[in-house]
Design a protein around this motif. Structure first.
Motif, PDB file in Angstrom:
ATOM      1  N   ARG A 112      -7.851   4.194   7.740  1.00 20.86           N
ATOM      2  CA  ARG A 112      -8.883   4.610   7.152  1.00 20.86           C
ATOM      3  C   ARG A 112      -8.685   6.613   7.097  1.00 20.86           C
ATOM      4  O   ARG A 112      -8.974   7.166   6.051  1.00 20.86           O
ATOM      5  CB  ARG A 112     -10.170   4.572   7.878  1.00 20.86           C
ATOM      6  N   ILE A 164      -4.165   5.924  -2.160  1.00 19.67           N
ATOM      7  CA  ILE A 164      -4.018   4.374  -1.320  1.00 19.67           C
ATOM      8  C   ILE A 164      -5.160   3.900  -1.701  1.00 19.67           C
ATOM      9  O   ILE A 164      -5.187   2.526  -1.802  1.00 19.67           O
ATOM     10  CB  ILE A 164      -3.648   4.853   0.278  1.00 19.67           C
ATOM     11  N   GLN A 165      -6.629   4.422  -1.707  1.00 24.70           N
ATOM     12  CA  GLN A 165      -7.454   3.919  -2.132  1.00 24.70           C
ATOM     13  C   GLN A 165      -7.415   3.105  -3.461  1.00 24.70           C
ATOM     14  O   GLN A 165      -7.812   1.867  -3.669  1.00 24.70           O
ATOM     15  CB  GLN A 165      -8.832   4.835  -2.161  1.00 24.70           C
ATOM     16  N   MET A 206      -6.156   7.105   4.209  1.00 23.12           N
ATOM     17  CA  MET A 206      -6.809   7.110   3.042  1.00 23.12           C
ATOM     18  C   MET A 206      -7.460   8.403   2.728  1.00 23.12           C
ATOM     19  O   MET A 206      -7.680   8.851   1.353  1.00 23.12           O
ATOM     20  CB  MET A 206      -7.749   5.719   2.814  1.00 23.12           C
ATOM     21  N   GLU A 207      -8.143   8.843   3.749  1.00 26.96           N
ATOM     22  CA  GLU A 207      -8.677  10.311   3.424  1.00 26.96           C
ATOM     23  C   GLU A 207      -7.642  11.215   3.266  1.00 26.96           C
ATOM     24  O   GLU A 207      -8.040  12.087   2.373  1.00 26.96           O
ATOM     25  CB  GLU A 207      -9.588  10.688   4.748  1.00 26.96           C
ATOM     26  N   LEU A 262       0.939  -1.140   0.042  1.00 19.78           N
ATOM     27  CA  LEU A 262      -0.232   0.044   0.167  1.00 19.78           C
ATOM     28  C   LEU A 262       0.654   1.196   0.032  1.00 19.78           C
ATOM     29  O   LEU A 262       0.497   2.201  -0.508  1.00 19.78           O
ATOM     30  CB  LEU A 262      -1.078  -0.123   1.247  1.00 19.78           C
TER      31      LEU A 262
END
Length: 254
Positions: A140, A149-150, A143-144, A43
């Motif tokens: 999480r 990364i998403q 990723m925001e 990732l």
């Protein structure tokens, strides 16, 4: 409390206590991520060098001995783990206690991703390994802040789905020779080549685990390996290292 004039004067002229530069810890942790050989595979590959401080402060490396559980099937999924070195086996436990091995994870693989609240499988180290732990909450939030990364996670999930489909085909339709050949080719793509550049497959797991993954008895696995060696496709160098002498022959056999 009272202070003497001397004490106040000393305090006024005393130099401030020596402290380490405030960025030293961050530099050390960031350096760990920058020097990680698995960063481009997992990732983390979606992040730039400038993003590493953000990554470093949300993850923690764990050095593990062999036969150490990392996640347990059914337990609450609180974190995800990126393998940075070594190998892990993934398996599900049947009601009668038997284990069905569903895969092997190596550097760059992410384990512990769960759709629900619990882990869907157990992951256990095959060799001494290092994994990087990140809580699901931290992932999480990361990723925001870093949407790339998403996309990386989606791509890795697609690869994992494709591998699962290949495994269904392997177990349902392929012969023993085809299964072993496919397995060796897949491992060779993830194993370092030999000093002379020849591709190799690293197999640190016991034959019973390989057999469980391929749906073969250990003795059948041994017979197929001997057959491939006699045919000149492979050479068994050590108990855990196989030289791929003829990749084209393995491709044809797979």
């Amino acid at each position: 409390m009272t202070f003497s004039v001397a004490t106040i004067a000393d305090a006024a002229v005393a130099p401030p206590p020596m402290t380490a530069p405030p960025t030293r810890a961050a530099e050390t942790v960031t350096g760990r991520c920058a020097g990680c050989s698995a960063r481009s595979k997992g990732l983390c590959g979606a992040l730039t060098a400038g993003d590493l401080p953000d990554l470093s402060t949300t993850s923690r490396p764990l050095d593990l001995l062999s036969v150490t559980p990392v996640v347990m099937e059914g337990e609450e999924a609180l974190a995800v783990f990126t393998v940075t070195s070594g190998m892990l086996k993934l398996y599900k436990t049947l009601p009668d206690g038997r284990q069905q091995i569903t895969g092997f994870a190596t550097a760059g693989d992410v384990i512990g991703l769960a759709v629900g609240t619990g882990y869907a499988y157990t992951a256990e180290t095959v060799t001494a390994s290092t994994v990087c732990r990140m809580s699901r909450t931290a992932l999480r939030r990361l990723m925001e802040r870093h949407p790339a990364i998403q996309g990386r996670l989606l791509a890795m999930t697609s690869v994992e789905l494709s591998a699962a489909q290949d495994q269904i085909l392997l177990l349902g339709c392929k012969t023993a020779v085809e299964r072993v050949s496919s397995f060796l080719l897949a491992l060779s793509r993830r194993s370092r080549p030999l000093a002379d550049g020849t591709p190799s497959a690293f197999l640190p797991m016991p034959k019973v685990d390989i057999g469980a993954y391929l749906g073969l008895r250990p003795e059948t696995l041994s017979r197929v390996l001997r057959k491939l060696e006699v045919a000149g496709a492979i050479t068994r160098l050590t108990n855990d290292r196989i030289r791929i002498e003829d990749p084209a022959a393995l491709e044809a056999a797979a």
